[in-house]
Design a protein around this motif. Sequence first.
Motif, PDB file in Angstrom:
ATOM      1  N   ARG A  88       0.837  -1.204   0.000  1.00 53.92           N
ATOM      2  CA  ARG A  88       0.000   0.000   0.000  1.00 53.92           C
ATOM      3  C   ARG A  88       0.874   1.258   0.000  1.00 53.92           C
ATOM      4  O   ARG A  88       0.619   2.211  -0.736  1.00 53.92           O
ATOM      5  CB  ARG A  88      -0.917  -0.011   1.217  1.00 53.92           C
ATOM      6  N   PHE A  89       1.906   1.253   0.811  1.00 48.82           N
ATOM      7  CA  PHE A  89       2.799   2.400   0.879  1.00 48.82           C
ATOM      8  C   PHE A  89       3.540   2.590  -0.438  1.00 48.82           C
ATOM      9  O   PHE A  89       3.755   3.725  -0.883  1.00 48.82           O
ATOM     10  CB  PHE A  89       3.783   2.221   2.030  1.00 48.82           C
ATOM     11  N   GLY A  90       3.928   1.493  -1.091  1.00 53.58           N
ATOM     12  CA  GLY A  90       4.601   1.601  -2.377  1.00 53.58           C
ATOM     13  C   GLY A  90       3.759   2.316  -3.421  1.00 53.58           C
ATOM     14  O   GLY A  90       4.249   3.173  -4.165  1.00 53.58           O
ATOM     15  N   LEU A  91       2.469   1.995  -3.467  1.00 50.78           N
ATOM     16  CA  LEU A  91       1.578   2.680  -4.409  1.00 50.78           C
ATOM     17  C   LEU A  91       1.383   4.136  -4.022  1.00 50.78           C
ATOM     18  O   LEU A  91       1.268   5.014  -4.885  1.00 50.78           O
ATOM     19  CB  LEU A  91       0.239   1.952  -4.469  1.00 50.78           C
ATOM     20  N   PHE A  92       1.349   4.407  -2.715  1.00 44.48           N
ATOM     21  CA  PHE A  92       1.265   5.783  -2.245  1.00 44.48           C
ATOM     22  C   PHE A  92       2.472   6.580  -2.730  1.00 44.48           C
ATOM     23  O   PHE A  92       2.334   7.725  -3.198  1.00 44.48           O
ATOM     24  CB  PHE A  92       1.200   5.791  -0.715  1.00 44.48           C
ATOM     25  N   VAL A  93       3.654   5.998  -2.643  1.00 40.07           N
ATOM     26  CA  VAL A  93       4.878   6.674  -3.084  1.00 40.07           C
ATOM     27  C   VAL A  93       4.863   6.909  -4.591  1.00 40.07           C
ATOM     28  O   VAL A  93       5.247   7.987  -5.075  1.00 40.07           O
ATOM     29  CB  VAL A  93       6.118   5.859  -2.667  1.00 40.07           C
ATOM     30  N   ALA A  94       4.403   5.910  -5.352  1.00 40.74           N
ATOM     31  CA  ALA A  94       4.331   6.080  -6.809  1.00 40.74           C
ATOM     32  C   ALA A  94       3.408   7.233  -7.172  1.00 40.74           C
ATOM     33  O   ALA A  94       3.737   8.084  -8.016  1.00 40.74           O
ATOM     34  CB  ALA A  94       3.849   4.782  -7.457  1.00 40.74           C
ATOM     35  N   ASP A  95       2.247   7.286  -6.542  1.00 40.01           N
ATOM     36  CA  ASP A  95       1.305   8.374  -6.804  1.00 40.01           C
ATOM     37  C   ASP A  95       1.887   9.719  -6.368  1.00 40.01           C
ATOM     38  O   ASP A  95       1.672  10.740  -7.029  1.00 40.01           O
ATOM     39  CB  ASP A  95      -0.009   8.124  -6.079  1.00 40.01           C
ATOM     40  N   LEU A  96       2.613   9.718  -5.254  1.00 39.62           N
ATOM     41  CA  LEU A  96       3.230  10.952  -4.787  1.00 39.62           C
ATOM     42  C   LEU A  96       4.267  11.451  -5.788  1.00 39.62           C
ATOM     43  O   LEU A  96       4.352  12.660  -6.063  1.00 39.62           O
ATOM     44  CB  LEU A  96       3.873  10.742  -3.423  1.00 39.62           C
ATOM     45  N   ALA A  97       5.054  10.544  -6.341  1.00 39.57           N
ATOM     46  CA  ALA A  97       6.066  10.947  -7.328  1.00 39.57           C
ATOM     47  C   ALA A  97       5.407  11.617  -8.529  1.00 39.57           C
ATOM     48  O   ALA A  97       5.892  12.639  -9.038  1.00 39.57           O
ATOM     49  CB  ALA A  97       6.875   9.724  -7.769  1.00 39.57           C
ATOM     50  N   LEU A  98       4.292  11.073  -8.991  1.00 45.01           N
ATOM     51  CA  LEU A  98       3.579  11.674 -10.116  1.00 45.01           C
ATOM     52  C   LEU A  98       2.985  13.025  -9.724  1.00 45.01           C
ATOM     53  O   LEU A  98       3.004  13.976 -10.515  1.00 45.01           O
ATOM     54  CB  LEU A  98       2.473  10.729 -10.589  1.00 45.01           C
ATOM     55  N   ARG A  99       2.478  13.122  -8.507  1.00 49.21           N
ATOM     56  CA  ARG A  99       1.900  14.383  -8.055  1.00 49.21           C
ATOM     57  C   ARG A  99       2.984  15.457  -7.928  1.00 49.21           C
ATOM     58  O   ARG A  99       2.763  16.621  -8.289  1.00 49.21           O
ATOM     59  CB  ARG A  99       1.183  14.192  -6.722  1.00 49.21           C
ATOM     60  N   VAL A 100       4.151  15.081  -7.402  1.00 49.30           N
ATOM     61  CA  VAL A 100       5.258  16.038  -7.306  1.00 49.30           C
ATOM     62  C   VAL A 100       5.653  16.514  -8.699  1.00 49.30           C
ATOM     63  O   VAL A 100       5.932  17.701  -8.916  1.00 49.30           O
ATOM     64  CB  VAL A 100       6.455  15.396  -6.577  1.00 49.30           C
ATOM     65  N   SER A 101       5.661  15.598  -9.657  1.00 48.47           N
ATOM     66  CA  SER A 101       5.974  15.969 -11.033  1.00 48.47           C
ATOM     67  C   SER A 101       4.985  16.999 -11.560  1.00 48.47           C
ATOM     68  O   SER A 101       5.370  18.006 -12.174  1.00 48.47           O
ATOM     69  CB  SER A 101       5.961  14.716 -11.923  1.00 48.47           C
ATOM     70  N   ARG A 102       3.699  16.785 -11.290  1.00 50.05           N
ATOM     71  CA  ARG A 102       2.674  17.734 -11.746  1.00 50.05           C
ATOM     72  C   ARG A 102       2.810  19.081 -11.036  1.00 50.05           C
ATOM     73  O   ARG A 102       2.675  20.138 -11.658  1.00 50.05           O
ATOM     74  CB  ARG A 102       1.279  17.145 -11.526  1.00 50.05           C
ATOM     75  N   GLU A 103       3.067  19.037  -9.721  1.00 48.81           N
ATOM     76  CA  GLU A 103       3.222  20.272  -8.972  1.00 48.81           C
ATOM     77  C   GLU A 103       4.415  21.077  -9.492  1.00 48.81           C
ATOM     78  O   GLU A 103       4.356  22.315  -9.574  1.00 48.81           O
ATOM     79  CB  GLU A 103       3.413  19.968  -7.477  1.00 48.81           C
ATOM     80  N   ALA A 104       5.493  20.387  -9.829  1.00 51.57           N
ATOM     81  CA  ALA A 104       6.687  21.079 -10.319  1.00 51.57           C
ATOM     82  C   ALA A 104       6.428  21.736 -11.674  1.00 51.57           C
ATOM     83  O   ALA A 104       7.068  22.743 -12.012  1.00 51.57           O
ATOM     84  CB  ALA A 104       7.845  20.091 -10.424  1.00 51.57           C
ATOM     85  N   ASP A 105       5.496  21.168 -12.444  1.00 48.31           N
ATOM     86  CA  ASP A 105       5.200  21.709 -13.772  1.00 48.31           C
ATOM     87  C   ASP A 105       4.260  22.915 -13.721  1.00 48.31           C
ATOM     88  O   ASP A 105       4.046  23.567 -14.749  1.00 48.31           O
ATOM     89  CB  ASP A 105       4.573  20.623 -14.643  1.00 48.31           C
TER      90      ASP A 105
END
Length: 304
Positions: free
Chosen positions: A286-303
């Motif tokens: 569960r935490f692994g999927l949370f981290v994957a989603d967070l990485a994508l969200r950070v990417s969007r926030e940075a853009d």
Amino acid sequence: MLIRVLAASVALLAATSAAALETTPGARIEATARSFVQPSNAARLDSVKAALTAAGLPFTTQAFEGGNERIGPLPGTNVVVTLGAGEKDIVLTAHYDAVKLRDGSMSQGIVDNAGSVLAMIEAASALKEGLHAQPTSHRFIFVFTDQEELGLIGARKWLEGHDKARIEAVVNADVAAYGETVMYGENVGDQSAFVLRALRLQCAERGVDCVAFPVYPPSDDRVFSAAGVPVVSLGTQDAIGAHQMWLAFNGGKENGLAEGFVPPVFQRIHTAEDRIERLNGADVARFGLFVADLALRVSREADR
């Protein structure tokens, strides 16, 4: 005859159910975690490589000269997985090395930090699949560091060999083998504000119990924050343990904890009690999927 057929059917159903159970992410993670119980960190390195190979994640290695004043020079090895393409990088880190105990044996190092390594492998697998359908503007680099326990050496060596200007943000995981409560540190520098914002949004939108620590224990994140790189460090525990740890680090003298109280997680890590039995594979998945989603969200926030 009917009884024998019924018995055979029941046995087949049980065997089929057992086989299905073994293929769940949690069961697979728990089975893989056993390979991290090794007599040396060199052997744990082999476990990381084997887990990545089994997950279909190509990797490279970075050898470095590490060690410290107490033990002298010691070779180390970081393991790196690169996914996608882009001019900037989202870096995800977790250390795989464990501590040597006073009697000379190795800690099993499951809570600290095989659980985080396996969560990051889950995250990498999810991102690998997702990037085919939804490319991003960032490259994702997973760095499994060595010699964190000797002074964050592997993370520092990796950063020295990487173009810091390429790094958009770093997500570090440490002490994440059980529990559904996500802990994170806010003491990561002003440059990390957008990473913390992305994390808070994700916690709120996903309904995840997230606990913010104004003061959070050090891990590889310190290497990046000291270099001015945006970063956040995450861990997981059960809710009670997470809040006890918050009080111990942030509650001051009147924190409400009994005198001499030590949060259970700190009674376990760096001791012989950091054992395979502490790991909950479903929580790690569960935490692994949370981290994957967070990485994508950070990417969007940075853009933005």
